[in-house]
Design an enzyme around this catalytic site. Structure first.
Site, short mmCIF file in Angstrom:
data_model
loop_
_atom_site.label_atom_id
_atom_site.label_comp_id
_atom_site.label_asym_id
_atom_site.label_seq_id
_atom_site.Cartn_x
_atom_site.Cartn_y
_atom_site.Cartn_z
N GLU A 158 4.24 39.62 -9.83
CA GLU A 158 2.85 39.38 -10.20
C GLU A 158 2.20 40.69 -10.62
OE1 GLU A 158 -0.39 36.76 -8.06
OE2 GLU A 158 -0.33 38.75 -7.15
N ASP A 210 -1.67 37.69 -13.72
CA ASP A 210 -2.69 37.00 -12.93
C ASP A 210 -4.10 37.38 -13.35
OD1 ASP A 210 -3.67 35.35 -10.88
OD2 ASP A 210 -3.79 37.04 -9.50
N LYS A 235 1.62 24.77 -4.76
CA LYS A 235 0.42 24.17 -4.19
C LYS A 235 0.56 22.65 -4.22
CE LYS A 235 -2.35 28.14 -5.60
NZ LYS A 235 -3.43 28.66 -6.47
N LYS A 285 4.29 39.42 -4.92
CA LYS A 285 2.87 39.26 -5.16
C LYS A 285 2.12 40.49 -4.63
CE LYS A 285 1.35 35.07 -5.36
NZ LYS A 285 0.86 33.71 -5.04
N ARG A 317 0.82 -1.22 0.00
CA ARG A 317 0.00 0.00 0.00
C ARG A 317 0.85 1.26 0.00
NH1 ARG A 317 -3.07 1.95 -2.67
NH2 ARG A 317 -4.01 -0.13 -2.66
#
Length: 298
Positions: free
Chosen positions: A214, A235, A153, A185, A118
């Site tokens: 960004e 973005d 992510k 950002k 597994r």
């Protein structure tokens, strides 16, 4: 871990020591601190030997075969059966596979095979799912200059493995973390008082670190390039706005489209002339590729 498995991991750009730590943590989740599989110990004689095949249950792209081999070999180490475990890789990472294809064969003590099953499949199925999803994006962008990028992510603890799976599927890695590339950002811009002061502060503090900015409008894109940025994250721009940004920026910066992209619109965004499409879903939303382990019965 065998020398051949270590070589395969290094060839994939993976650190064998890091992979070992990931596998050891995963095994402790399954087996506890004593590395004990109570069902296999109770039902299978210690001397029994068998061969098992790792078999694709669906069409896709395989990734992580050397990682799966690491699982079987480490279980062999902790249970005293390392010398009797043999892993033969039939497929290769990055290859398209079809339902029913044998990807690898493992021979050793039956208890060991079932104990490792597994954990090996969890990692192999996950990585192959990421590779399969990435290949769909790479195929959608074929014929354009745009390439598909991953993001941060990722599943905690599995970033290196998932980013490798992206590469195996035909994608490109962005930054590994917050340490290797500076990304300015929206919140950084707000805190620093704008794009230009934020860029200058990063460049002064870390002159050798790549910097990405960004931007959400054509005006921000122009400001970032004039400040010195040579990589822009565009973005949530429409294809029409992106086309304007490409025309205004020219070859002064690489351009990445990001934000809510789907396979249905991939070609439209690639046609704008951007260099990259970044897709967080490659790692945070890819379904697994179904792979099973079948003991041979003959």
């Amino acid at each position: 871990m065998t020398e051949s498995t270590e070589r395969a991991l290094r060839a994939a750009g993976l650190d064998p020591a890091r992979v070992r730590r990931v596998v050891e943590d995963a095994l402790v989740e399954d087996l506890g601190p004593d590395f004990l599989d109570v069902t296999s110990v109770a039902t299978i004689p210690v001397e029994q030997m068998d061969t098992a095949d790792l078999v694709a249950r669906a069409d896709g792209v395989v990734a992580g075969l050397a990682v799966a081999a690491t699982v079987f070999e480490l279980v062999g180490e902790v249970t005293g059966g390392a010398r009797t475990v043999e892993v033969s890789l039939v497929a290769r990472d990055g290859a398209r596979v079809a339902r029913g294809d044998v990807l690898a064969t493992v021979t050793g003590p039956t208890r060991l095979l079932l104990t490792a099953e597994r954990t090996a499949l969890n990692l192999l199925c996950r990585m192959s799912g990421v590779a399969t999803h990435t290949r769909a994006w790479a195929d959608a962008l074929a014929g354009t200059k745009a390439m598909v990028l991953d993001t941060r992510k990722t599943t905690p603890g599995l970033r290196a493995l998932e980013k490798y799976a992206v590469r195996a599927g035909g994608g490109t890695n962005k930054r590994m973390g917050l340490h290797d590339v500076a990304m300015i950002k929206d919140n950084h811009k707000l805190a620093a008082g704008g794009i230009t002061p934020a860029y200058r502060r990063v460049r002064d503090a870390f002159p050798d670190v790549p910097v990405q900015v960004e931007v959400t409008t054509l005006a921000e894109a122009v400001e970032a390039v004039e400040a010195g940025a040579n990589f822009l994250l565009c973005d949530n721009m429409t294809p029409e706005v992106l086309t304007e940004v490409v025309a205004a920026v020219g070859d002064r910066a690489e351009l990445e489209a990001t934000g809510g992209l789907t396979l249905a619109v991939a070609a439209r965004y690639a046609a704008t002339g951007v260099d990259f499409l970044s897709v967080g879903g490659l790692t945070h939303s890819s379904p697994i590729l179904d792979i099973a382990m079948d003991l041979r019965t003959e």
